[in-house]
Design a protein around this motif. Structure first.
Motif, PDB file in Angstrom:
ATOM      1  N   GLY A  85       0.832  -1.192   0.000  1.00  0.00           N
ATOM      2  CA  GLY A  85       0.000   0.000   0.000  1.00  0.00           C
ATOM      3  C   GLY A  85       0.866   1.240   0.000  1.00  0.00           C
ATOM      4  N   GLU A  86       0.241   2.394   0.162  1.00  0.00           N
ATOM      5  CA  GLU A  86       0.991   3.653   0.144  1.00  0.00           C
ATOM      6  C   GLU A  86       1.923   3.798   1.349  1.00  0.00           C
ATOM      7  N   LEU A  87       1.518   3.286   2.524  1.00  0.00           N
ATOM      8  CA  LEU A  87       2.332   3.398   3.734  1.00  0.00           C
ATOM      9  C   LEU A  87       3.230   2.188   3.969  1.00  0.00           C
ATOM     10  N   GLY A  88       2.939   1.082   3.274  1.00  0.00           N
ATOM     11  CA  GLY A  88       3.685  -0.152   3.483  1.00  0.00           C
ATOM     12  C   GLY A  88       2.797  -1.351   3.199  1.00  0.00           C
ATOM     13  N   PRO A  89       3.251  -2.552   3.575  1.00  0.00           N
ATOM     14  CA  PRO A  89       2.492  -3.759   3.240  1.00  0.00           C
ATOM     15  C   PRO A  89       1.248  -3.952   4.122  1.00  0.00           C
ATOM     16  N   THR A  90       0.150  -4.330   3.479  1.00  0.00           N
ATOM     17  CA  THR A  90      -1.070  -4.733   4.179  1.00  0.00           C
ATOM     18  C   THR A  90      -1.186  -6.237   4.014  1.00  0.00           C
ATOM     19  N   THR A  91      -1.330  -6.940   5.129  1.00  0.00           N
ATOM     20  CA  THR A  91      -1.417  -8.394   5.121  1.00  0.00           C
ATOM     21  C   THR A  91      -2.864  -8.796   5.354  1.00  0.00           C
ATOM     22  N   PHE A  92      -3.355  -9.744   4.544  1.00  0.00           N
ATOM     23  CA  PHE A  92      -4.725 -10.212   4.711  1.00  0.00           C
ATOM     24  C   PHE A  92      -4.759 -11.729   4.618  1.00  0.00           C
ATOM     25  N   GLU A  93      -5.810 -12.304   5.189  1.00  0.00           N
ATOM     26  CA  GLU A  93      -5.974 -13.753   5.225  1.00  0.00           C
ATOM     27  C   GLU A  93      -7.225 -14.143   4.459  1.00  0.00           C
ATOM     28  N   ILE A  94      -7.102 -15.150   3.618  1.00  0.00           N
ATOM     29  CA  ILE A  94      -8.250 -15.747   2.935  1.00  0.00           C
ATOM     30  C   ILE A  94      -8.475 -17.108   3.573  1.00  0.00           C
ATOM     31  N   LYS A  95      -9.705 -17.337   4.037  1.00  0.00           N
ATOM     32  CA  LYS A  95     -10.017 -18.605   4.690  1.00  0.00           C
ATOM     33  C   LYS A  95     -11.483 -18.943   4.457  1.00  0.00           C
ATOM     34  N   ASP A  96     -11.734 -20.096   3.899  1.00  0.00           N
ATOM     35  CA  ASP A  96     -13.094 -20.602   3.682  1.00  0.00           C
ATOM     36  C   ASP A  96     -13.982 -19.612   2.923  1.00  0.00           C
TER      37      ASP A  96
END
Length: 135
Positions: free
Chosen positions: A63-74
């Motif tokens: 992103g603009e400020l740094g990494p955004t981490t997200f989880e995909i589950k089910d």
């Protein structure tokens, strides 16, 4: 002498209406929380990514400020880490869409029957501009 009752009193029809409205609200909330899609679309600082909901895992986008981490589950998605100052995006939980305004990241779960951006609006998909708030 007849007693005059002050204040509101509920009739049986009033109680029924209140119950039906509450039941509908609970049903729609539970149905929306369990909604699953077929793909995850991510717009991170103007760069678009697409992930399959069938592959559970943790992913990161810049992103603009740094990494955004997200989880995909089910078939659902949530943001697990972001460099934004107030972390509101993390507290959204398993929600759709997910938005991190300071980092300019938007994550949406779409089903096969979802309306694509621009359809029904008299514009082609290429003409529609997305921002971090809405389509």
């Amino acid at each position: 002498m007849k007693k005059i009752r002050k204040g509101p009193h509920l009739l049986p029809i009033d109680i029924l209406i209140i119950f039906l409205i509450a039941a509908a609200g609970i049903f729609l909330t539970v149905r929306g929380l369990g909604q699953k899609g077929s793909r995850v679309l991510v717009n991170a600082a103007g760069v678009k990514y697409e992930y399959s909901v069938s592959q559970n895992g943790t992913y990161s986008v810049a992103g603009e400020l740094g990494p955004t981490t997200f989880e995909i589950k089910d078939g659902r998605v949530r943001i697990t880490d972001s460099p934004c100052p107030n972390k509101t995006c993390i507290s959204q939980g398993w929600h759709n869409p997910l938005v991190c305004l300071p980092n300019k990241v938007m994550i949406t779960v779409e089903g096969e029957n979802s309306v694509k951006t621009g359809q029904g609006r008299g514009r082609s998909n290429e003409e529609v501009q997305l921002d971090a708030v809405s389509e």
